[in-house]
Design an enzyme around this catalytic site. Structure first.
Site, PDB file in Angstrom:
ATOM      1  N   TRP A 103      21.040  29.367  59.359  1.00  0.00           N
ATOM      2  CA  TRP A 103      20.757  29.367  60.803  1.00  0.00           C
ATOM      3  C   TRP A 103      20.384  30.781  61.233  1.00  0.00           C
ATOM      4  CZ3 TRP A 103      25.320  28.499  58.439  1.00  0.00           C
ATOM      5  CH2 TRP A 103      26.470  29.121  58.884  1.00  0.00           C
ATOM      6  N   ASP A 104      21.120  31.477  62.094  1.00  0.00           N
ATOM      7  CA  ASP A 104      20.671  32.786  62.622  1.00  0.00           C
ATOM      8  C   ASP A 104      20.052  33.633  61.507  1.00  0.00           C
ATOM      9  OD1 ASP A 104      22.369  31.797  64.623  1.00  0.00           O
ATOM     10  OD2 ASP A 104      22.933  33.812  65.266  1.00  0.00           O
ATOM     11  N   SER A 158      26.519  36.911  63.062  1.00  0.00           N
ATOM     12  CA  SER A 158      25.227  37.622  63.225  1.00  0.00           C
ATOM     13  C   SER A 158      25.306  39.127  63.438  1.00  0.00           C
ATOM     14  CB  SER A 158      24.485  37.034  64.415  1.00  0.00           C
ATOM     15  OG  SER A 158      23.876  35.864  64.042  1.00  0.00           O
ATOM     16  N   ASP A 172      27.590  40.039  67.521  1.00  0.00           N
ATOM     17  CA  ASP A 172      26.145  40.190  67.336  1.00  0.00           C
ATOM     18  C   ASP A 172      25.664  41.621  67.619  1.00  0.00           C
ATOM     19  OD1 ASP A 172      26.514  37.489  66.982  1.00  0.00           O
ATOM     20  OD2 ASP A 172      25.448  36.866  68.783  1.00  0.00           O
ATOM     21  N   GLU A 209      23.862  35.484  73.847  1.00  0.00           N
ATOM     22  CA  GLU A 209      24.120  35.808  72.449  1.00  0.00           C
ATOM     23  C   GLU A 209      22.977  36.634  71.857  1.00  0.00           C
ATOM     24  OE1 GLU A 209      26.722  32.450  70.748  1.00  0.00           O
ATOM     25  OE2 GLU A 209      24.821  31.489  71.174  1.00  0.00           O
TER      26      GLU A 209
END
Ligand code: FRU
Length: 435
Positions: free
Chosen positions: A42-43, A123, A199, A290
């Protein structure tokens, strides 16, 4: 809060509309390709320099992704495996000669497990250390959800290597914690049991040459005890009643500054960072901003962040996607929402969860991952009918036109473009890659 903090107001958010074709992701085809059948990702972010430019290393494109290994390769449990992925997340990497989605090679884990201070790696960003040949810093979120919710922006350092056959890494054996939620500049776990603090996105501010770090956070103060005043409301239409639930939206884009000299010596420890007041707050609007990141362009400062439909508060609504703000006056603003509303690229209402974790590079290329894509003709909100993505979506391009953005191009799945090559004499050197 100091005077520089800008607000994403309720009035701004009332201008958010899904399905405006200039700010909507294209609908993804049902038969999208999967990068690797054994891993779900994902990310994702590209290897970059501290100025925000995507770099190739010795001619190779490199990206990192949050990842989990598939347990059942027949995909029988894919729904559960995908929705519990945060509990097993680690950072892996890919490399490719072309940056084209069709030929990313999976390289496996980036960090040694000895680097993990907590069970989950979330992340951040993979950044070549300026002034070195091959030192690379993985800024990331070290996360544990028990005994209490902990998430600490952190960094692990390694070296990157490449030859004609591929890319590999050394080092990444230890982790340094950067800073924690302090309850003053941002909410901590005592104030808000659902607090976000993650993040990390470090960068050099061209105006003063200093290293700063953006991060996802929430407004300092007790959850459920905020007042949504005129500054948070903006100019509302007559008769508009602010819903009591609005105050549960308390997202902020946090920022810290690194001591001069610390970057060069690679000292990212807590004592070297100073947390500042947030650049933007969304009090009354939304509870999550985010993966904040930044683009300096045309004498303007663009701040981008991703947010969800489900985290809007007080009856407001908008699509999952990337939102943004622009300042004419440098890093500390004031910022106004791009496109008046803040929405830069949202998912179409026919596929409301098709993509997420969009990342905008300095040329306006936007990469994201495919989350869940509804079968054609099926209820887009019924999760039974989804094809799960866990792979990169088509890259799109947006034009940044002052305080407005326009979707302009659609490229291949997982396509990444580099602005410069490494090694180079300095970060602004645009010589072609040497292999
Ligand atoms: C965005 C995000 C990040 C976090 C990660 C966890 O998709 O929620 O904020 O670091 O995903 O999976």
């Amino acid at each position: 809060m100091t005077s520089y903090t800008s607000r994403w107001t309720i009035a701004d958010a009332l201008k958010v509309h899904a399905d405006d074709p200039t700010t909507t992701m294209p609908v993804i085809a049902q038969n999208f390709p999967t990068m690797d059948e054994s891993v779900m990702i994902w990310d994702t972010g590209a290897l970059r320099n501290i100025h925000g430019q995507t770099v190739t290393f010795k001619g190779w494109h490199v990206i990192w992704s949050l990842a989990v290994d598939k347990i059942d390769l027949n995909n029988d449990d894919i729904y559960d495996e995908w929705h519990s992925r945060n509990d097993r997340a680690y950072i892996g990497y890919w490399y490719s000669r072309t940056g084209n989605g069709a030929d990313w090679q999976w390289g496996g884990r980036l960090l040694n497990t000895s680097a993990d201070l907590r069970p989950h790696e979330w992340s951040g960003g993979l950044v070549m250390r300026e002034g070195t040949g091959n030192v690379v810093d993985m800024f990331y979120t070290s996360e544990a959800d028990s005994p209490i919710n902990q998430s600490v922006p952190s960094v692990s350092t390694g070296q990157i290597f490449a030859d004609a056959n591929g890319v590999w890494f050394g080092g990444f054996k230890t982790t340094t914690e950067m800073f924690s939620a302090d309850g003053i500049h941002n909410a901590n776990s005592q104030q808000d049991e659902y607090f976000d603090f993650r993040d990390p996105h470090p960068f050099v501010n061209p105006a003063d040459g200093r290293v700063y770090c953006l991060y996802e956070s929430n407004v300092a103060g007790m959850r459920g005890e905020f007042t949504i005043g005129s500054e948070e409301q903006g100019v509302l239409p007559p008769g508009f009643a602010v819903d009591a639930g609005a105050q549960y939206g308390a997202a902020s884009i946090g920022i810290a500054v690194l001591d001069d000299g610390a970057y060069k010596s690679g000292d990212f420890s807590t004592a070297r960072w100073t947390q500042l007041d947030p650049l933007v707050t969304a009090l009354g609007v939304n509870d999550q901003m985010e993966r904040p990141h930044i683009v300096f362009r045309d004498n303007l400062t663009y701040l981008f962040t991703i947010s969800h439909h489900s985290t809007y508060s007080g009856g407001l609504s908008g699509p999952d996607g990337v939102y943004g703000f622009v300042s004419e006056n440098g890093l500390f603003g004031p910022y106004k929402p791009l496109n008046s509303s803040g929405l830069v690229l949202g998912n179409p209402s026919s596929a409301p969860y098709e993509t997420y974790s969009h990342f905008v590079d300095p040329d306006g290329y936007v990469q994201a991952f495919i989350d869940t894509l509804p079968a054609p003709g099926e209820d887009p909100n019924n999760p039974e009918n989804f094809r799960i993505g866990a792979t990169l979506s088509p890259t799109v391009k947006i034009e940044l036109d002052g305080d407005r953005t326009f979707l302009s191009e659609v490229h291949g799945y997982g396509q990444v473009y580099a602005q410069t090559a490494w090694p180079v004499g300095n970060a602004w050197d645009h010589r072609p890659a040497t292999v």
